[in-house]
Design a protein around this motif. Structure first.
Motif, PDB file in Angstrom:
ATOM      1  N   PHE A   1       6.660   5.293 -10.425  1.00  0.00           N
ATOM      2  CA  PHE A   1       6.691   3.952  -9.822  1.00  0.00           C
ATOM      3  C   PHE A   1       7.554   3.902  -8.563  1.00  0.00           C
ATOM      4  O   PHE A   1       8.295   2.946  -8.336  1.00  0.00           O
ATOM      5  CB  PHE A   1       7.183   2.921 -10.842  1.00  0.00           C
ATOM      6  CG  PHE A   1       6.264   2.722 -12.005  1.00  0.00           C
ATOM      7  CD1 PHE A   1       4.998   2.177 -11.831  1.00  0.00           C
ATOM      8  CD2 PHE A   1       6.646   3.109 -13.286  1.00  0.00           C
ATOM      9  CE1 PHE A   1       4.145   1.996 -12.912  1.00  0.00           C
ATOM     10  CE2 PHE A   1       5.795   2.934 -14.372  1.00  0.00           C
ATOM     11  CZ  PHE A   1       4.535   2.373 -14.179  1.00  0.00           C
ATOM     12  N   GLY A   2       7.459   4.942  -7.739  1.00  0.00           N
ATOM     13  CA  GLY A   2       8.200   4.957  -6.496  1.00  0.00           C
ATOM     14  C   GLY A   2       9.672   5.267  -6.642  1.00  0.00           C
ATOM     15  O   GLY A   2      10.415   5.236  -5.649  1.00  0.00           O
ATOM     16  N   LEU A   3      10.118   5.578  -7.849  1.00  0.00           N
ATOM     17  CA  LEU A   3      11.522   5.919  -8.110  1.00  0.00           C
ATOM     18  C   LEU A   3      11.592   7.392  -8.500  1.00  0.00           C
ATOM     19  O   LEU A   3      10.696   7.905  -9.176  1.00  0.00           O
ATOM     20  CB  LEU A   3      12.101   5.049  -9.228  1.00  0.00           C
ATOM     21  CG  LEU A   3      12.011   3.540  -9.025  1.00  0.00           C
ATOM     22  CD1 LEU A   3      12.495   2.807 -10.274  1.00  0.00           C
ATOM     23  CD2 LEU A   3      12.796   3.104  -7.800  1.00  0.00           C
ATOM     24  N   THR A   4      12.660   8.061  -8.093  1.00  0.00           N
ATOM     25  CA  THR A   4      12.804   9.488  -8.390  1.00  0.00           C
ATOM     26  C   THR A   4      13.953   9.736  -9.350  1.00  0.00           C
ATOM     27  O   THR A   4      15.093   9.356  -9.077  1.00  0.00           O
ATOM     28  CB  THR A   4      13.043  10.301  -7.099  1.00  0.00           C
ATOM     29  OG1 THR A   4      11.923  10.128  -6.223  1.00  0.00           O
ATOM     30  CG2 THR A   4      13.185  11.791  -7.414  1.00  0.00           C
ATOM     31  N   PHE A   5      13.624  10.368 -10.483  1.00  0.00           N
ATOM     32  CA  PHE A   5      14.629  10.841 -11.434  1.00  0.00           C
ATOM     33  C   PHE A   5      15.025  12.249 -11.019  1.00  0.00           C
ATOM     34  O   PHE A   5      14.161  13.091 -10.726  1.00  0.00           O
ATOM     35  CB  PHE A   5      14.062  10.861 -12.853  1.00  0.00           C
ATOM     36  CG  PHE A   5      14.974  11.517 -13.867  1.00  0.00           C
ATOM     37  CD1 PHE A   5      15.933  10.778 -14.536  1.00  0.00           C
ATOM     38  CD2 PHE A   5      14.867  12.871 -14.155  1.00  0.00           C
ATOM     39  CE1 PHE A   5      16.762  11.371 -15.473  1.00  0.00           C
ATOM     40  CE2 PHE A   5      15.692  13.479 -15.082  1.00  0.00           C
ATOM     41  CZ  PHE A   5      16.643  12.725 -15.735  1.00  0.00           C
ATOM     42  N   GLN A   6      16.333  12.530 -11.003  1.00  0.00           N
ATOM     43  CA  GLN A   6      16.836  13.857 -10.660  1.00  0.00           C
ATOM     44  C   GLN A   6      17.860  14.285 -11.700  1.00  0.00           C
ATOM     45  O   GLN A   6      18.623  13.452 -12.207  1.00  0.00           O
ATOM     46  CB  GLN A   6      17.498  13.853  -9.288  1.00  0.00           C
ATOM     47  CG  GLN A   6      16.584  13.516  -8.129  1.00  0.00           C
ATOM     48  CD  GLN A   6      17.364  13.339  -6.845  1.00  0.00           C
ATOM     49  OE1 GLN A   6      18.075  12.357  -6.679  1.00  0.00           O
ATOM     50  NE2 GLN A   6      17.259  14.310  -5.950  1.00  0.00           N
ATOM     51  N   MET A   7      17.902  15.589 -11.975  1.00  0.00           N
ATOM     52  CA  MET A   7      18.898  16.107 -12.908  1.00  0.00           C
ATOM     53  C   MET A   7      19.303  17.510 -12.501  1.00  0.00           C
ATOM     54  O   MET A   7      18.453  18.360 -12.235  1.00  0.00           O
ATOM     55  CB  MET A   7      18.362  16.115 -14.339  1.00  0.00           C
ATOM     56  CG  MET A   7      19.376  16.579 -15.379  1.00  0.00           C
ATOM     57  SD  MET A   7      18.817  16.349 -17.090  1.00  0.00           S
ATOM     58  CE  MET A   7      17.517  17.598 -17.188  1.00  0.00           C
ATOM     59  N   PHE A   8      20.599  17.743 -12.438  1.00  0.00           N
ATOM     60  CA  PHE A   8      21.161  19.069 -12.244  1.00  0.00           C
ATOM     61  C   PHE A   8      21.844  19.482 -13.540  1.00  0.00           C
ATOM     62  O   PHE A   8      22.602  18.705 -14.132  1.00  0.00           O
ATOM     63  CB  PHE A   8      22.189  19.072 -11.109  1.00  0.00           C
ATOM     64  CG  PHE A   8      21.589  18.994  -9.742  1.00  0.00           C
ATOM     65  CD1 PHE A   8      21.139  20.142  -9.101  1.00  0.00           C
ATOM     66  CD2 PHE A   8      21.471  17.785  -9.095  1.00  0.00           C
ATOM     67  CE1 PHE A   8      20.581  20.075  -7.836  1.00  0.00           C
ATOM     68  CE2 PHE A   8      20.914  17.705  -7.825  1.00  0.00           C
ATOM     69  CZ  PHE A   8      20.477  18.853  -7.195  1.00  0.00           C
ATOM     70  N   GLY A   9      21.589  20.709 -13.976  1.00  0.00           N
ATOM     71  CA  GLY A   9      22.208  21.212 -15.198  1.00  0.00           C
ATOM     72  C   GLY A   9      21.286  21.085 -16.392  1.00  0.00           C
ATOM     73  O   GLY A   9      20.199  20.507 -16.308  1.00  0.00           O
TER      74      GLY A   9
ATOM     75  N   VAL B   1      28.774  19.175 -17.376  1.00  0.00           N
ATOM     76  CA  VAL B   1      27.796  20.270 -17.426  1.00  0.00           C
ATOM     77  C   VAL B   1      26.443  19.868 -16.853  1.00  0.00           C
ATOM     78  O   VAL B   1      25.599  20.734 -16.586  1.00  0.00           O
ATOM     79  CB  VAL B   1      27.613  20.780 -18.873  1.00  0.00           C
ATOM     80  CG1 VAL B   1      28.894  21.430 -19.372  1.00  0.00           C
ATOM     81  CG2 VAL B   1      27.160  19.655 -19.804  1.00  0.00           C
ATOM     82  N   ALA B   2      26.211  18.562 -16.651  1.00  0.00           N
ATOM     83  CA  ALA B   2      24.943  18.101 -16.089  1.00  0.00           C
ATOM     84  C   ALA B   2      25.132  16.687 -15.549  1.00  0.00           C
ATOM     85  O   ALA B   2      26.015  15.938 -16.002  1.00  0.00           O
ATOM     86  CB  ALA B   2      23.830  18.123 -17.133  1.00  0.00           C
ATOM     87  N   VAL B   3      24.298  16.342 -14.579  1.00  0.00           N
ATOM     88  CA  VAL B   3      24.320  15.009 -13.997  1.00  0.00           C
ATOM     89  C   VAL B   3      22.881  14.567 -13.775  1.00  0.00           C
ATOM     90  O   VAL B   3      22.004  15.389 -13.494  1.00  0.00           O
ATOM     91  CB  VAL B   3      25.109  14.986 -12.661  1.00  0.00           C
ATOM     92  CG1 VAL B   3      24.495  15.955 -11.656  1.00  0.00           C
ATOM     93  CG2 VAL B   3      25.174  13.586 -12.080  1.00  0.00           C
ATOM     94  N   CYS B   4      22.604  13.281 -13.959  1.00  0.00           N
ATOM     95  CA  CYS B   4      21.261  12.769 -13.708  1.00  0.00           C
ATOM     96  C   CYS B   4      21.351  11.416 -13.032  1.00  0.00           C
ATOM     97  O   CYS B   4      22.383  10.728 -13.099  1.00  0.00           O
ATOM     98  CB  CYS B   4      20.448  12.650 -15.001  1.00  0.00           C
ATOM     99  SG  CYS B   4      20.948  11.262 -16.061  1.00  0.00           S
TER     100      CYS B   4
ATOM    101  N   VAL C   1      23.589  11.565  -6.798  1.00  0.00           N
ATOM    102  CA  VAL C   1      23.300  12.782  -7.557  1.00  0.00           C
ATOM    103  C   VAL C   1      23.656  14.007  -6.721  1.00  0.00           C
ATOM    104  O   VAL C   1      24.232  14.984  -7.225  1.00  0.00           O
ATOM    105  CB  VAL C   1      21.815  12.830  -7.985  1.00  0.00           C
ATOM    106  CG1 VAL C   1      21.487  14.169  -8.632  1.00  0.00           C
ATOM    107  CG2 VAL C   1      21.509  11.696  -8.948  1.00  0.00           C
ATOM    108  N   GLY C   2      23.333  13.956  -5.423  1.00  0.00           N
ATOM    109  CA  GLY C   2      23.660  15.076  -4.550  1.00  0.00           C
ATOM    110  C   GLY C   2      25.152  15.327  -4.477  1.00  0.00           C
ATOM    111  O   GLY C   2      25.604  16.481  -4.459  1.00  0.00           O
ATOM    112  N   ALA C   3      25.935  14.261  -4.460  1.00  0.00           N
ATOM    113  CA  ALA C   3      27.390  14.418  -4.434  1.00  0.00           C
ATOM    114  C   ALA C   3      27.919  14.902  -5.779  1.00  0.00           C
ATOM    115  O   ALA C   3      28.800  15.768  -5.851  1.00  0.00           O
ATOM    116  CB  ALA C   3      28.047  13.095  -4.052  1.00  0.00           C
ATOM    117  N   ALA C   4      27.366  14.354  -6.852  1.00  0.00           N
ATOM    118  CA  ALA C   4      27.876  14.658  -8.195  1.00  0.00           C
ATOM    119  C   ALA C   4      27.511  16.064  -8.665  1.00  0.00           C
ATOM    120  O   ALA C   4      28.155  16.598  -9.570  1.00  0.00           O
ATOM    121  CB  ALA C   4      27.352  13.623  -9.188  1.00  0.00           C
ATOM    122  N   ARG C   5      26.512  16.696  -8.045  1.00  0.00           N
ATOM    123  CA  ARG C   5      26.136  18.045  -8.478  1.00  0.00           C
ATOM    124  C   ARG C   5      27.300  19.025  -8.308  1.00  0.00           C
ATOM    125  O   ARG C   5      27.351  20.049  -8.997  1.00  0.00           O
ATOM    126  CB  ARG C   5      24.917  18.530  -7.703  1.00  0.00           C
ATOM    127  CG  ARG C   5      25.165  18.797  -6.225  1.00  0.00           C
ATOM    128  CD  ARG C   5      23.918  19.205  -5.480  1.00  0.00           C
ATOM    129  NE  ARG C   5      23.415  20.492  -5.893  1.00  0.00           N
ATOM    130  CZ  ARG C   5      22.381  21.102  -5.306  1.00  0.00           C
ATOM    131  NH1 ARG C   5      21.744  20.522  -4.307  1.00  0.00           N
ATOM    132  NH2 ARG C   5      21.987  22.291  -5.737  1.00  0.00           N
TER     133      ARG C   5
END
Length: 405
Positions: A321-329, A359-362, A370-374
Protein backbone atom coordinates in the motif's frame (compact mmCIF):
# COMPACT_ATOMS: atom_id res chain seq x y z
CA UNK A 1 41.43 -22.97 -19.73
CA UNK A 2 39.54 -23.42 -16.49
CA UNK A 3 35.75 -23.63 -16.84
CA UNK A 4 33.33 -22.65 -14.06
CA UNK A 5 29.61 -23.26 -14.44
CA UNK A 6 26.86 -21.58 -12.44
CA UNK A 7 23.46 -23.27 -12.33
CA UNK A 8 20.87 -20.62 -11.59
CA UNK A 9 20.83 -17.11 -13.13
CA UNK A 10 19.57 -15.75 -9.84
CA UNK A 11 20.81 -12.77 -7.85
CA UNK A 12 23.38 -15.04 -6.22
CA UNK A 13 24.48 -16.69 -9.46
CA UNK A 14 24.81 -13.46 -11.44
CA UNK A 15 26.59 -11.58 -8.66
CA UNK A 16 28.99 -14.52 -8.26
CA UNK A 17 29.86 -14.51 -11.97
CA UNK A 18 30.49 -10.77 -11.95
CA UNK A 19 32.56 -11.04 -8.77
CA UNK A 20 34.71 -13.77 -10.32
CA UNK A 21 35.63 -11.46 -13.16
CA UNK A 22 36.25 -8.48 -10.85
CA UNK A 23 38.65 -10.66 -8.82
CA UNK A 24 40.68 -11.63 -11.85
CA UNK A 25 39.25 -15.01 -12.89
CA UNK A 26 40.15 -15.38 -16.57
CA UNK A 27 38.65 -18.80 -17.25
CA UNK A 28 35.39 -19.62 -18.98
CA UNK A 29 32.18 -18.82 -17.07
CA UNK A 30 28.85 -20.33 -18.12
CA UNK A 31 25.58 -19.42 -16.38
CA UNK A 32 22.75 -21.90 -16.95
CA UNK A 33 19.06 -21.44 -16.11
CA UNK A 34 15.82 -23.13 -17.07
CA UNK A 35 14.11 -19.71 -17.23
CA UNK A 36 14.34 -18.32 -20.80
CA UNK A 37 14.37 -14.67 -19.70
CA UNK A 38 17.61 -12.71 -19.22
CA UNK A 39 18.45 -12.60 -15.47
CA UNK A 40 15.87 -10.45 -13.66
CA UNK A 41 15.09 -9.25 -10.16
CA UNK A 42 12.45 -11.33 -8.40
CA UNK A 43 11.21 -9.02 -5.59
CA UNK A 44 9.23 -6.81 -8.04
CA UNK A 45 7.28 -9.83 -9.33
CA UNK A 46 4.64 -9.51 -6.61
CA UNK A 47 4.03 -5.93 -7.77
CA UNK A 48 4.39 -6.52 -11.52
CA UNK A 49 1.82 -4.45 -13.35
CA UNK A 50 3.31 -3.68 -16.78
CA UNK A 51 5.08 -7.07 -17.21
CA UNK A 52 8.43 -5.30 -17.56
CA UNK A 53 11.13 -7.40 -15.91
CA UNK A 54 13.87 -5.47 -14.12
CA UNK A 55 17.30 -6.84 -15.14
CA UNK A 56 19.84 -7.79 -12.48
CA UNK A 57 22.60 -6.36 -14.67
CA UNK A 58 22.55 -4.24 -17.85
CA UNK A 59 21.98 -6.47 -20.91
CA UNK A 60 25.44 -5.81 -22.33
CA UNK A 61 27.24 -6.52 -19.08
CA UNK A 62 27.50 -10.28 -19.63
CA UNK A 63 29.08 -9.94 -23.08
CA UNK A 64 31.40 -7.25 -21.76
CA UNK A 65 32.64 -9.61 -19.04
CA UNK A 66 32.70 -12.66 -21.35
CA UNK A 67 30.07 -14.49 -19.30
CA UNK A 68 28.11 -17.00 -21.36
CA UNK A 69 24.38 -17.25 -20.64
CA UNK A 70 22.66 -20.56 -21.45
CA UNK A 71 18.99 -19.71 -20.83
CA UNK A 72 15.95 -21.93 -21.20
CA UNK A 73 18.26 -24.88 -20.58
CA UNK A 74 17.73 -27.61 -18.01
CA UNK A 75 20.51 -29.49 -16.23
CA UNK A 76 19.20 -33.04 -16.23
CA UNK A 77 22.09 -34.67 -14.42
CA UNK A 78 25.70 -34.49 -13.35
CA UNK A 79 28.52 -37.03 -13.62
CA UNK A 80 30.55 -36.25 -10.48
CA UNK A 81 33.52 -38.33 -11.63
CA UNK A 82 34.09 -36.52 -14.93
CA UNK A 83 32.49 -33.29 -13.63
CA UNK A 84 30.13 -33.22 -16.59
CA UNK A 85 26.75 -31.46 -16.66
CA UNK A 86 24.16 -33.14 -18.88
CA UNK A 87 21.89 -30.59 -20.54
CA UNK A 88 18.99 -30.61 -22.98
CA UNK A 89 19.24 -32.25 -26.42
CA UNK A 90 22.16 -34.50 -25.46
CA UNK A 91 24.33 -31.45 -24.83
CA UNK A 92 26.89 -31.53 -22.02
CA UNK A 93 29.50 -29.35 -20.35
CA UNK A 94 32.74 -30.43 -18.70
CA UNK A 95 33.55 -28.11 -15.80
CA UNK A 96 36.29 -27.59 -13.25
CA UNK A 97 34.11 -25.82 -10.66
CA UNK A 98 30.37 -25.64 -10.15
CA UNK A 99 28.26 -23.10 -8.26
CA UNK A 100 24.72 -24.12 -7.36
CA UNK A 101 22.51 -21.05 -7.03
CA UNK A 102 19.32 -22.94 -7.79
CA UNK A 103 17.23 -21.09 -5.22
CA UNK A 104 13.96 -22.34 -3.85
CA UNK A 105 10.65 -23.59 -5.24
CA UNK A 106 7.26 -22.44 -4.04
CA UNK A 107 5.60 -24.95 -1.76
CA UNK A 108 2.26 -26.06 -3.18
CA UNK A 109 -0.78 -27.35 -1.36
CA UNK A 110 -1.55 -31.01 -1.95
CA UNK A 111 -5.25 -30.81 -1.11
CA UNK A 112 -8.00 -31.92 -3.51
CA UNK A 113 -8.50 -29.44 -6.33
CA UNK A 114 -5.01 -27.98 -6.11
CA UNK A 115 -4.48 -28.74 -9.84
CA UNK A 116 -7.48 -26.64 -10.93
CA UNK A 117 -6.78 -23.71 -13.23
CA UNK A 118 -6.16 -20.34 -11.58
CA UNK A 119 -4.65 -21.84 -8.41
CA UNK A 120 -1.29 -20.08 -8.63
CA UNK A 121 2.04 -19.64 -6.89
CA UNK A 122 4.55 -16.84 -7.48
CA UNK A 123 8.25 -17.54 -8.00
CA UNK A 124 9.20 -16.54 -11.55
CA UNK A 125 8.27 -14.38 -14.53
CA UNK A 126 5.79 -16.90 -15.97
CA UNK A 127 3.99 -17.05 -12.62
CA UNK A 128 3.89 -13.24 -12.52
CA UNK A 129 2.42 -13.08 -16.05
CA UNK A 130 -0.35 -15.51 -15.06
CA UNK A 131 -1.07 -13.48 -11.93
CA UNK A 132 -1.23 -10.24 -13.94
CA UNK A 133 -3.78 -11.83 -16.27
CA UNK A 134 -5.89 -13.02 -13.38
CA UNK A 135 -5.83 -9.66 -11.58
CA UNK A 136 -6.94 -8.00 -14.83
CA UNK A 137 -9.82 -10.50 -15.01
CA UNK A 138 -11.07 -9.33 -11.61
CA UNK A 139 -11.88 -10.96 -8.31
CA UNK A 140 -12.62 -12.41 -5.98
CA UNK A 141 -9.04 -13.30 -5.02
CA UNK A 142 -8.10 -15.62 -2.18
CA UNK A 143 -4.53 -15.52 -0.89
CA UNK A 144 -3.41 -18.52 1.19
CA UNK A 145 -0.65 -17.45 3.55
CA UNK A 146 -0.02 -14.10 5.24
CA UNK A 147 3.73 -13.81 4.89
CA UNK A 148 5.38 -10.98 2.97
CA UNK A 149 4.54 -12.39 -0.48
CA UNK A 150 0.90 -12.99 0.43
CA UNK A 151 0.50 -9.52 1.91
CA UNK A 152 2.15 -7.84 -1.09
CA UNK A 153 -0.21 -9.64 -3.49
CA UNK A 154 -3.22 -8.80 -1.32
CA UNK A 155 -2.22 -5.13 -1.28
CA UNK A 156 -1.69 -5.05 -5.06
CA UNK A 157 -5.09 -6.65 -5.69
CA UNK A 158 -6.91 -4.28 -3.34
CA UNK A 159 -5.27 -1.29 -4.99
CA UNK A 160 -6.81 -2.58 -8.22
CA UNK A 161 -10.21 -2.80 -6.58
CA UNK A 162 -10.48 -6.58 -6.25
CA UNK A 163 -12.31 -8.35 -3.46
CA UNK A 164 -9.53 -10.00 -1.41
CA UNK A 165 -9.56 -12.59 1.36
CA UNK A 166 -6.39 -13.84 3.07
CA UNK A 167 -6.45 -17.28 4.73
CA UNK A 168 -3.74 -17.83 7.35
CA UNK A 169 -3.19 -20.85 9.58
CA UNK A 170 -1.62 -18.67 12.29
CA UNK A 171 -3.25 -16.19 14.63
CA UNK A 172 -1.95 -13.17 12.70
CA UNK A 173 0.04 -12.15 9.61
CA UNK A 174 3.84 -12.35 9.67
CA UNK A 175 3.65 -15.11 12.25
CA UNK A 176 7.44 -15.40 12.56
CA UNK A 177 7.82 -11.81 13.76
CA UNK A 178 6.68 -10.19 16.99
CA UNK A 179 2.93 -10.10 17.63
CA UNK A 180 2.85 -6.30 17.49
CA UNK A 181 4.32 -6.26 13.99
CA UNK A 182 1.78 -8.81 12.82
CA UNK A 183 -1.15 -6.96 14.36
CA UNK A 184 -0.06 -3.70 12.76
CA UNK A 185 0.09 -5.44 9.39
CA UNK A 186 -3.38 -6.85 10.02
CA UNK A 187 -4.78 -3.41 10.84
CA UNK A 188 -3.09 -1.83 7.80
CA UNK A 189 -4.70 -4.33 5.44
CA UNK A 190 -8.10 -4.43 7.11
CA UNK A 191 -8.31 -0.63 6.96
CA UNK A 192 -8.00 -0.97 3.19
CA UNK A 193 -10.64 -3.64 2.83
CA UNK A 194 -8.70 -6.90 2.94
CA UNK A 195 -10.57 -9.64 4.80
CA UNK A 196 -8.67 -12.17 6.92
CA UNK A 197 -9.63 -15.66 8.01
CA UNK A 198 -7.13 -16.61 10.72
CA UNK A 199 -6.41 -19.93 12.41
CA UNK A 200 -7.82 -21.93 9.51
CA UNK A 201 -6.41 -24.21 6.82
CA UNK A 202 -7.58 -25.08 3.30
CA UNK A 203 -9.32 -28.45 3.04
CA UNK A 204 -9.93 -28.36 -0.73
CA UNK A 205 -10.52 -26.24 -3.82
CA UNK A 206 -13.70 -26.71 -5.80
CA UNK A 207 -14.67 -25.76 -9.34
CA UNK A 208 -15.33 -27.10 -12.82
CA UNK A 209 -11.99 -26.94 -14.61
CA UNK A 210 -11.04 -23.74 -12.81
CA UNK A 211 -11.23 -22.84 -9.14
CA UNK A 212 -14.53 -21.36 -7.95
CA UNK A 213 -14.46 -21.86 -4.18
CA UNK A 214 -11.98 -22.40 -1.37
CA UNK A 215 -13.29 -24.75 1.32
CA UNK A 216 -11.68 -24.43 4.75
CA UNK A 217 -11.24 -27.02 7.48
CA UNK A 218 -14.28 -25.71 9.38
CA UNK A 219 -16.51 -25.91 6.29
CA UNK A 220 -16.34 -22.21 5.43
CA UNK A 221 -16.68 -21.58 1.70
CA UNK A 222 -14.98 -18.58 0.11
CA UNK A 223 -15.74 -17.65 -3.52
CA UNK A 224 -12.60 -17.40 -5.63
CA UNK A 225 -11.89 -16.58 -9.27
CA UNK A 226 -8.19 -16.86 -8.48
CA UNK A 227 -6.16 -18.33 -5.62
CA UNK A 228 -2.53 -17.49 -4.88
CA UNK A 229 -0.75 -19.91 -2.54
CA UNK A 230 2.08 -18.40 -0.52
CA UNK A 231 2.86 -20.96 2.17
CA UNK A 232 6.62 -21.12 2.06
CA UNK A 233 9.33 -22.61 -0.11
CA UNK A 234 11.50 -25.69 -0.56
CA UNK A 235 15.22 -25.52 -1.45
CA UNK A 236 16.14 -26.91 -4.85
CA UNK A 237 18.78 -29.41 -3.78
CA UNK A 238 18.25 -32.13 -6.40
CA UNK A 239 21.52 -31.51 -8.27
CA UNK A 240 23.50 -31.27 -5.04
CA UNK A 241 22.16 -34.62 -3.87
CA UNK A 242 22.82 -36.20 -7.26
CA UNK A 243 26.48 -35.18 -6.99
CA UNK A 244 26.70 -36.40 -3.42
CA UNK A 245 26.98 -32.97 -1.82
CA UNK A 246 25.82 -32.86 1.79
CA UNK A 247 22.46 -31.25 2.44
CA UNK A 248 20.72 -30.60 5.73
CA UNK A 249 17.17 -29.73 6.70
CA UNK A 250 17.65 -26.20 5.37
CA UNK A 251 19.41 -26.64 2.04
CA UNK A 252 22.88 -27.25 0.61
CA UNK A 253 25.35 -27.22 3.50
CA UNK A 254 28.21 -24.76 2.97
CA UNK A 255 30.93 -23.17 5.09
CA UNK A 256 31.34 -19.42 5.59
CA UNK A 257 32.94 -19.18 2.11
CA UNK A 258 30.20 -21.02 0.23
CA UNK A 259 32.20 -24.25 -0.11
CA UNK A 260 30.42 -27.59 0.09
CA UNK A 261 31.96 -30.87 1.23
CA UNK A 262 32.77 -31.68 -2.43
CA UNK A 263 35.89 -29.71 -3.31
CA UNK A 264 34.77 -28.44 -6.73
CA UNK A 265 31.17 -27.54 -5.77
CA UNK A 266 29.94 -24.33 -4.15
CA UNK A 267 26.48 -23.00 -3.29
CA UNK A 268 25.11 -19.49 -2.78
CA UNK A 269 21.85 -17.67 -2.22
CA UNK A 270 18.51 -19.00 -1.00
CA UNK A 271 19.48 -22.65 -1.49
CA UNK A 272 22.56 -22.43 0.76
CA UNK A 273 22.47 -23.44 4.41
CA UNK A 274 25.20 -21.19 5.73
CA UNK A 275 26.83 -20.46 9.11
CA UNK A 276 26.08 -16.72 9.34
CA UNK A 277 26.97 -14.76 12.52
CA UNK A 278 23.31 -13.79 12.99
CA UNK A 279 22.13 -17.39 12.83
CA UNK A 280 23.08 -18.15 16.41
CA UNK A 281 21.01 -21.34 16.49
CA UNK A 282 23.15 -22.88 13.74
CA UNK A 283 23.43 -22.82 9.92
CA UNK A 284 20.36 -22.03 7.88
CA UNK A 285 18.90 -20.30 4.83
CA UNK A 286 18.48 -16.53 4.66
CA UNK A 287 15.86 -16.03 1.96
CA UNK A 288 16.25 -12.36 1.10
CA UNK A 289 17.20 -10.74 -2.21
CA UNK A 290 19.87 -8.46 -0.73
CA UNK A 291 21.46 -11.38 1.10
CA UNK A 292 21.51 -13.54 -2.04
CA UNK A 293 23.17 -10.77 -4.02
CA UNK A 294 25.90 -10.21 -1.44
CA UNK A 295 26.35 -13.88 -0.63
CA UNK A 296 26.91 -14.58 -4.33
CA UNK A 297 29.48 -11.79 -4.48
CA UNK A 298 31.41 -13.29 -1.57
CA UNK A 299 31.28 -16.84 -2.96
CA UNK A 300 32.32 -15.60 -6.42
CA UNK A 301 35.38 -13.97 -4.88
CA UNK A 302 36.22 -17.27 -3.17
CA UNK A 303 35.89 -19.18 -6.44
CA UNK A 304 38.28 -16.69 -8.06
CA UNK A 305 40.93 -17.46 -5.45
CA UNK A 306 40.14 -14.72 -2.92
CA UNK A 307 38.43 -16.50 0.02
CA UNK A 308 35.72 -14.18 1.34
CA UNK A 309 33.38 -15.00 4.22
CA UNK A 310 29.85 -13.62 4.06
CA UNK A 311 29.10 -11.82 7.33
CA UNK A 312 27.01 -8.78 6.34
CA UNK A 313 23.87 -7.94 8.29
CA UNK A 314 20.81 -9.44 6.57
CA UNK A 315 18.37 -6.92 5.11
CA UNK A 316 14.79 -7.42 3.93
CA UNK A 317 12.09 -5.10 2.67
CA UNK A 318 8.46 -5.37 1.61
CA UNK A 319 6.21 -2.83 -0.16
CA UNK A 320 2.52 -2.75 0.77
CA UNK A 321 0.00 0.00 0.00
CA UNK A 322 2.77 2.43 -0.88
CA UNK A 323 4.55 1.86 2.45
CA UNK A 324 7.89 0.07 2.80
CA UNK A 325 8.71 -2.32 5.64
CA UNK A 326 12.46 -2.68 6.27
CA UNK A 327 14.41 -4.90 8.65
CA UNK A 328 18.10 -5.29 9.40
CA UNK A 329 19.20 -8.34 11.38
CA UNK A 330 17.62 -11.68 12.24
CA UNK A 331 15.51 -11.55 15.41
CA UNK A 332 14.58 -14.69 17.30
CA UNK A 333 11.20 -15.32 18.88
CA UNK A 334 12.81 -15.02 22.32
CA UNK A 335 14.23 -11.54 21.64
CA UNK A 336 12.51 -8.53 23.20
CA UNK A 337 10.97 -5.99 20.83
CA UNK A 338 11.01 -2.36 21.97
CA UNK A 339 8.88 0.00 19.90
CA UNK A 340 9.21 3.76 19.66
CA UNK A 341 6.11 5.34 21.27
CA UNK A 342 4.90 7.08 18.08
CA UNK A 343 4.35 3.74 16.34
CA UNK A 344 1.09 3.17 14.41
CA UNK A 345 -0.08 0.69 11.79
CA UNK A 346 1.14 3.09 9.08
CA UNK A 347 4.49 4.10 10.58
CA UNK A 348 6.63 2.51 13.26
CA UNK A 349 10.15 1.76 14.40
CA UNK A 350 11.23 -1.13 16.61
CA UNK A 351 14.39 -2.64 18.09
CA UNK A 352 14.96 -6.26 19.08
CA UNK A 353 17.15 -6.79 22.15
CA UNK A 354 19.00 -9.94 23.16
CA UNK A 355 20.93 -9.83 26.42
CA UNK A 356 20.64 -6.02 26.38
CA UNK A 357 22.18 -5.80 22.89
CA UNK A 358 20.37 -4.55 19.76
CA UNK A 359 20.35 -7.49 17.30
CA UNK A 360 17.75 -6.26 14.78
CA UNK A 361 15.78 -3.17 13.83
CA UNK A 362 12.63 -2.76 11.75
CA UNK A 363 10.46 0.06 10.54
CA UNK A 364 7.48 0.86 8.35
CA UNK A 365 7.61 4.07 6.32
CA UNK A 366 10.67 5.17 8.34
CA UNK A 367 13.60 4.73 5.90
CA UNK A 368 15.82 7.42 7.43
CA UNK A 369 15.29 6.14 10.96
CA UNK A 370 15.92 2.52 9.95
CA UNK A 371 19.03 3.58 8.04
CA UNK A 372 20.37 5.35 11.10
CA UNK A 373 19.40 2.59 13.53
CA UNK A 374 21.12 -0.16 11.51
CA UNK A 375 24.40 1.03 13.05
CA UNK A 376 23.20 -0.39 16.38
CA UNK A 377 22.92 -3.83 14.75
CA UNK A 378 26.17 -3.67 12.83
CA UNK A 379 28.37 -2.75 15.79
CA UNK A 380 26.52 -4.25 17.85
CA UNK A 381 26.08 -2.20 21.03
CA UNK A 382 24.39 -2.46 24.39
CA UNK A 383 21.07 -0.69 24.70
CA UNK A 384 18.87 0.92 27.30
CA UNK A 385 15.32 -0.18 26.61
CA UNK A 386 13.81 2.74 28.52
CA UNK A 387 15.71 5.21 26.35
CA UNK A 388 14.69 3.43 23.14
CA UNK A 389 11.05 3.60 24.21
CA UNK A 390 11.24 7.26 25.33
CA UNK A 391 9.66 9.52 22.72
CA UNK A 392 11.19 12.54 24.41
CA UNK A 393 14.68 11.44 23.37
CA UNK A 394 15.53 12.30 19.76
CA UNK A 395 16.46 9.11 17.88
CA UNK A 396 19.65 10.25 16.20
CA UNK A 397 20.99 11.79 19.39
CA UNK A 398 20.25 8.50 21.15
CA UNK A 399 22.03 6.47 18.47
CA UNK A 400 25.03 8.79 18.60
CA UNK A 401 25.23 8.36 22.37
CA UNK A 402 24.92 4.59 22.17
CA UNK A 403 27.60 4.20 19.48
CA UNK A 404 30.06 6.68 20.92
CA UNK A 405 33.48 5.19 21.51
Amino acid sequence: MQHSAIVGASAAGVSAAIAMRSHGYDGRITVIDRDPHPPYERPPLSKLADRTLRPIAPPGRFAELDIELRLGIEVHGVDPVSRTLHLDASDSLRVDALLLSTGVAARRLTVPGSSLSHVLVLRDASDAALLADRLSAGGPLVVVGAGFIGLEIAALARERGLDVTVVEVGARPLQNLDERIGLRALELHQDRGVRFVLGRTVERFEGVGAVEEVVLDDGTRIPAATVVVGVGVEPRTELARAIGVRTDGQGIAVDAYGRTDVSWVYAAGDVASQPHPQLVAGPGRIEHWDVALKHGTAVGATMAGHPTAFTETPYVWSDQFGLTFQMFGRPRTTDELVMRPDSTSKSYLGFWLRDEVVVAVCGLDRPRDVGAARRLVQLPVGAHRDALADGGIELRALIKTMTRG
